[in-house]
Scaffold this motif. Structure first.
Motif, PDB file in Angstrom:
ATOM      1  N   ASP A  12       0.813  -1.227   0.000  1.00  0.00           N
ATOM      2  CA  ASP A  12       0.000   0.000   0.000  1.00  0.00           C
ATOM      3  C   ASP A  12       0.841   1.270   0.000  1.00  0.00           C
ATOM      4  OD1 ASP A  12      -2.386  -1.555   0.326  1.00  0.00           O
ATOM      5  OD2 ASP A  12      -1.933  -1.694   2.465  1.00  0.00           O
ATOM      6  N   LYS A  15       2.291   2.203  -4.952  1.00  0.00           N
ATOM      7  CA  LYS A  15       2.904   1.683  -6.192  1.00  0.00           C
ATOM      8  C   LYS A  15       2.015   1.975  -7.381  1.00  0.00           C
ATOM      9  CE  LYS A  15       3.020  -2.429  -4.462  1.00  0.00           C
ATOM     10  NZ  LYS A  15       2.700  -2.064  -3.082  1.00  0.00           N
ATOM     11  N   GLY A  16       0.693   1.877  -7.150  1.00  0.00           N
ATOM     12  CA  GLY A  16      -0.266   2.078  -8.234  1.00  0.00           C
ATOM     13  C   GLY A  16      -0.066   3.432  -8.890  1.00  0.00           C
ATOM     14  N   LYS A  17       0.061   4.473  -8.073  1.00  0.00           N
ATOM     15  CA  LYS A  17       0.243   5.808  -8.646  1.00  0.00           C
ATOM     16  C   LYS A  17       1.545   5.877  -9.437  1.00  0.00           C
ATOM     17  CE  LYS A  17       1.536  10.466  -7.820  1.00  0.00           C
ATOM     18  NZ  LYS A  17       1.430  11.766  -7.196  1.00  0.00           N
ATOM     19  N   GLY A  39      -5.093  -3.722  -3.421  1.00  0.00           N
ATOM     20  CA  GLY A  39      -5.614  -2.885  -4.498  1.00  0.00           C
ATOM     21  C   GLY A  39      -4.756  -1.672  -4.723  1.00  0.00           C
ATOM     22  N   HIS A  40      -4.662  -1.263  -5.958  1.00  0.00           N
ATOM     23  CA  HIS A  40      -4.030   0.010  -6.279  1.00  0.00           C
ATOM     24  C   HIS A  40      -5.152   1.002  -6.539  1.00  0.00           C
ATOM     25  CE1 HIS A  40      -0.127  -1.617  -6.762  1.00  0.00           C
ATOM     26  NE2 HIS A  40      -0.309  -2.171  -7.938  1.00  0.00           N
ATOM     27  N   THR A  41      -5.013   2.189  -6.025  1.00  0.00           N
ATOM     28  CA  THR A  41      -5.998   3.210  -6.357  1.00  0.00           C
ATOM     29  C   THR A  41      -5.349   4.174  -7.336  1.00  0.00           C
ATOM     30  OG1 THR A  41      -6.670   2.991  -4.084  1.00  0.00           O
ATOM     31  CG2 THR A  41      -7.672   4.773  -5.338  1.00  0.00           C
ATOM     32  N   VAL A  43      -5.822   7.570  -9.643  1.00  0.00           N
ATOM     33  CA  VAL A  43      -6.620   8.749  -9.980  1.00  0.00           C
ATOM     34  C   VAL A  43      -5.959   9.373 -11.198  1.00  0.00           C
ATOM     35  CG1 VAL A  43      -7.537  10.951  -9.155  1.00  0.00           C
ATOM     36  CG2 VAL A  43      -7.080   9.118  -7.525  1.00  0.00           C
ATOM     37  N   ALA A 295      -7.798  -0.429   0.053  1.00  0.00           N
ATOM     38  CA  ALA A 295      -8.546  -0.213  -1.195  1.00  0.00           C
ATOM     39  C   ALA A 295      -9.483  -1.390  -1.480  1.00  0.00           C
ATOM     40  CB  ALA A 295      -7.585  -0.027  -2.363  1.00  0.00           C
ATOM     41  N   LYS A 327       3.219  10.478  -0.478  1.00  0.00           N
ATOM     42  CA  LYS A 327       2.415  11.044   0.603  1.00  0.00           C
ATOM     43  C   LYS A 327       3.193  11.957   1.547  1.00  0.00           C
ATOM     44  CE  LYS A 327      -1.492   8.023   0.721  1.00  0.00           C
ATOM     45  NZ  LYS A 327      -2.414   7.290   1.532  1.00  0.00           N
ATOM     46  N   ASP A 329       2.917  14.983   1.517  1.00  0.00           N
ATOM     47  CA  ASP A 329       1.920  16.007   1.873  1.00  0.00           C
ATOM     48  C   ASP A 329       1.162  15.679   3.157  1.00  0.00           C
ATOM     49  OD1 ASP A 329       0.994  13.948  -0.056  1.00  0.00           O
ATOM     50  OD2 ASP A 329      -0.992  14.766   0.390  1.00  0.00           O
ATOM     51  N   VAL A 330       1.074  14.381   3.461  1.00  0.00           N
ATOM     52  CA  VAL A 330       0.298  13.961   4.643  1.00  0.00           C
ATOM     53  C   VAL A 330       0.971  14.462   5.931  1.00  0.00           C
ATOM     54  CG1 VAL A 330      -0.510  11.919   5.911  1.00  0.00           C
ATOM     55  CG2 VAL A 330      -0.695  11.992   3.427  1.00  0.00           C
ATOM     56  N   SER A 408       6.075  12.339  -4.029  1.00  0.00           N
ATOM     57  CA  SER A 408       4.665  12.482  -4.367  1.00  0.00           C
ATOM     58  C   SER A 408       3.996  13.338  -3.299  1.00  0.00           C
ATOM     59  CB  SER A 408       4.028  11.094  -4.455  1.00  0.00           C
ATOM     60  OG  SER A 408       2.648  11.224  -4.632  1.00  0.00           O
ATOM     61  N   VAL A 409       3.236  14.335  -3.764  1.00  0.00           N
ATOM     62  CA  VAL A 409       2.609  15.278  -2.829  1.00  0.00           C
ATOM     63  C   VAL A 409       1.087  15.303  -2.957  1.00  0.00           C
ATOM     64  CG1 VAL A 409       4.663  16.742  -2.574  1.00  0.00           C
ATOM     65  CG2 VAL A 409       3.074  17.184  -4.464  1.00  0.00           C
ATOM     66  N   GLY A 410       0.534  14.275  -3.588  1.00  0.00           N
ATOM     67  CA  GLY A 410      -0.918  14.177  -3.736  1.00  0.00           C
ATOM     68  C   GLY A 410      -1.245  12.983  -4.601  1.00  0.00           C
ATOM     69  N   PRO A 411      -2.515  12.575  -4.617  1.00  0.00           N
ATOM     70  CA  PRO A 411      -2.855  11.350  -5.342  1.00  0.00           C
ATOM     71  C   PRO A 411      -2.772  11.458  -6.865  1.00  0.00           C
ATOM     72  CG  PRO A 411      -4.804  12.311  -4.299  1.00  0.00           C
ATOM     73  CD  PRO A 411      -3.627  13.118  -3.849  1.00  0.00           C
TER      74      PRO A 411
HETATM   75  P1  GDP Z   1      -0.619   0.686  -3.648  1.00  0.00           P
HETATM   76  O1  GDP Z   1      -1.366  -0.573  -3.461  1.00  0.00           O
HETATM   77  O2  GDP Z   1       0.815   0.553  -3.251  1.00  0.00           O
HETATM   78  O3  GDP Z   1      -0.799   1.282  -5.011  1.00  0.00           O
HETATM   79  O4  GDP Z   1      -1.253   1.739  -2.669  1.00  0.00           O
HETATM   80  P2  GDP Z   1      -2.776   2.202  -2.558  1.00  0.00           P
HETATM   81  O5  GDP Z   1      -3.276   2.565  -3.909  1.00  0.00           O
HETATM   82  O6  GDP Z   1      -3.553   1.248  -1.761  1.00  0.00           O
HETATM   83  O7  GDP Z   1      -2.601   3.454  -1.663  1.00  0.00           O
HETATM   84  C1  GDP Z   1      -2.233   4.617  -2.134  1.00  0.00           C
HETATM   85  C2  GDP Z   1      -3.335   5.625  -1.824  1.00  0.00           C
HETATM   86  O8  GDP Z   1      -2.753   6.867  -1.593  1.00  0.00           O
HETATM   87  C3  GDP Z   1      -4.283   5.859  -2.968  1.00  0.00           C
HETATM   88  O9  GDP Z   1      -5.535   6.238  -2.476  1.00  0.00           O
HETATM   89  C4  GDP Z   1      -3.649   7.017  -3.730  1.00  0.00           C
HETATM   90  O10 GDP Z   1      -4.556   7.770  -4.493  1.00  0.00           O
HETATM   91  C5  GDP Z   1      -3.113   7.810  -2.592  1.00  0.00           C
HETATM   92  N1  GDP Z   1      -1.868   8.517  -2.871  1.00  0.00           N
HETATM   93  C6  GDP Z   1      -0.824   8.070  -3.590  1.00  0.00           C
HETATM   94  N2  GDP Z   1       0.167   8.972  -3.536  1.00  0.00           N
HETATM   95  C7  GDP Z   1      -0.252   9.982  -2.734  1.00  0.00           C
HETATM   96  C8  GDP Z   1       0.331  11.175  -2.256  1.00  0.00           C
HETATM   97  O11 GDP Z   1       1.477  11.506  -2.544  1.00  0.00           O
HETATM   98  N3  GDP Z   1      -0.404  11.941  -1.410  1.00  0.00           N
HETATM   99  C9  GDP Z   1      -1.663  11.623  -1.049  1.00  0.00           C
HETATM  100  N4  GDP Z   1      -2.304  12.442  -0.214  1.00  0.00           N
HETATM  101  N5  GDP Z   1      -2.256  10.496  -1.474  1.00  0.00           N
HETATM  102  C10 GDP Z   1      -1.562   9.698  -2.309  1.00  0.00           C
END
Ligand code: GDP
Length: 420
Positions: A12, A15-17, A39-41, A43, A295, A327, A329-330, A408-411
């Motif tokens: 989590d 990686k998806g992004k 799951g990868h989310t 956007v 996810a 993240k 930004d978090v 990364s500073v946002g989704p």
């Molecule tokens: P994965 O399985 O490794 O792809 O991770 P997930 O998709 O489960 O978790 C990543 C979550 O963080 C998703 O909801 C993304 O949209 C969100 N996300 C990814 N990069 C960033 C980021 O830099 N900042 C913020 N605020 N959200 C992010």
């Protein structure tokens, strides 16, 4: 260029992004291990999608997306995933499924439920049959998805698997259903999936030999690796970069770039040791600000400070050529941020590797740095970041010994600072 994107923590990481980010230039994306349980989310300009099995390159029609040999496929769930992409206007014609990928049968889900219910200490499985499907693969009972092609052969293999499984594990009956129900579900899924199933090796070999840009996309992270993770709280396959070779069918010497994906803090789902876990207000802050809910399962993720031993350990096992820090930004809005530089166990200083039963006892030793209050989600260059955020990133690079090439500073895809 063969480029592996691997999880540097417990999964989590985002990686998806990053795969979506890199996939813009990729000719091929291959999922090399795991199942549809994480799951990868993503956007992007098409909307928000939760991908479970389909590689993140699916949004680019020119990118061939491969569900690789090392993956286990739940046919009905894959059909649902394809449908949700198609409903979102995405053409899935660029997907291929390795005929050697193993099938997650309903039987495996029954077995997962039965096994987890009978464990005194839970592994924290997602109960989606992934572990049992891998057990059967290793035990040479499994069914490869290519075996679906010949209906008569498939029925006879499925029937003998069903009978043998119930004989060996009568306990799964209480979680299970009938052979006919299983057969009906699988044959319906078969109709949809058949056109995608093929021997993927010639395709992959051609791409590698032609010098194409091939991305290898893993699931979970180093701490959930079957051999090197916090056993037994691990997955049943190898997320580390070495797993890409077996799971995708690529010579190890061909892999030239390995990007480790880490959050600016740590999260974990399920059971097992997590030395920097925070169960206080700070943990809640990370959970809320980072939207740390699974996810696939919706389970809240445990959260804690960044754990440098994990990153250093992964740097060795995966051979990171670079890191991407997600993240960041978090962490905005905190007056101080901490990083765990090493552990203390019975008065001695430790780094990884430590087996899970010792890691459970390890106490994190922190270094505290100044935080920042600015919203950084609009930053697009390293120099746009507040001084304290830059120092945080640089400190981690120094401690891990690997450059952090992406922040990364946002989704969204464009909320990424590239330091290339
Ligand atoms: P994965 O399985 O490794 O792809 O991770 P997930 O998709 O489960 O978790 C990543 C979550 O963080 C998703 O909801 C993304 O949209 C969100 N996300 C990814 N990069 C960033 C980021 O830099 N900042 C913020 N605020 N959200 C992010």
């Amino acid at each position: 260029m063969i480029h592996a994107v691997v999880g540097a923590q417990y999964g989590d990481e985002g990686k998806g992004k990053m795969v979506d980010y890199f996939a813009v230039q990729a000719d091929m994306v291959i999922r090399y291990q795991g199942g549809g349980n994480a799951g990868h989310t993503i956007v992007n300009e098409h909307g928000k999608f939760a991908l479970h099995l389909v590689p993140s390159g699916i949004f680019n029609p020119n990118t061939v997306c491969v569900v690789g040999t090392g993956v286990v496929v739940h046919p009905m769930n894959l059909v649902k995933e394809l449908k949700s992409l198609q409903d979102g206007g995405i053409d899935t014609g660029n997907l291929v499924i390795s005929n050697r990928a193993h099938i997650v049968l309903p039987l495996h889900i029954w077995q997962d439920q039965y096994e987890e219910a009978s464990r005194s200490k839970k592994v924290g499985t997602t109960l989606q049959g992934i572990g049992p499907a891998y057990q059967d693969k290793a035990g040479r009972f499994g069914l490869q998805i290519g075996e679906m092609k010949d209906l008569e052969h498939f029925r006879s293999r499925l029937l003998s698997t069903y009978e043998a499984k119930l004989k060996r594990m009568p306990g799964i009956r209480e979680f299970g259903g009938s052979f006919d129900d299983m057969w009906n579900e699988l044959t319906a899924a078969r109709e949809v999936l058949l056109p995608y199933i093929q021997d993927t090796l010639p395709l992959i070999r051609q791409a590698v030999e032609a010098g194409k840009h091939v991305l290898l996309e893993g699931q979970l992270g180093v701490m959930r690796d079957l051999d090197w993770g916090v056993y037994p709280f691990v997955t049943s396959s190898s997320p580390i970069s070495g797993g890409t070779s077996a799971g995708a069918g690529i010579p190890p010497t061909a892999i030239k770039r390995v990007t480790g994906i880490t959050k600016a803090y740590t999260t974990a789902v399920g059971e097992g040791p997590f030395p920097t876990k925070l169960e206080d207000e700070m943990g809640k802050f990370l959970q809320e600000h980072g939207h740390e809910y699974g996810a696939t399962t919706g389970r809240p993720r445990a959260t804690g400070w960044l754990d440098i031993p994990t990153l250093r350990y992964g740097a060795w096992l995966n051979g990171y050529t670079e890191l991407a820090m997600m993240k960041l930004d978090v962490l905005s809005g905190l007056s101080e941020v901490s990083i765990c530089t090493h552990y203390d166990l019975n008065g001695q200083s430790y780094d990884l590797p430590l087996p899970a039963y010792e890691l459970e006892q390890a106490q994190p030793v922190y270094e505290t740095l100044a935080g920042w209050t600015e919203d950084i989600s609009g930053c697009r260059k390293f120099d746009d970041l507040p001084e304290a955020a830059k120092e945080f990133v640089q400190k981690i690079e120094e401690l891990v010994g690997v450059p952090i090439r992406y922040i990364s500073v946002g989704p969204e895809r464009n909320q990424t600072i590239s330091r290339e």
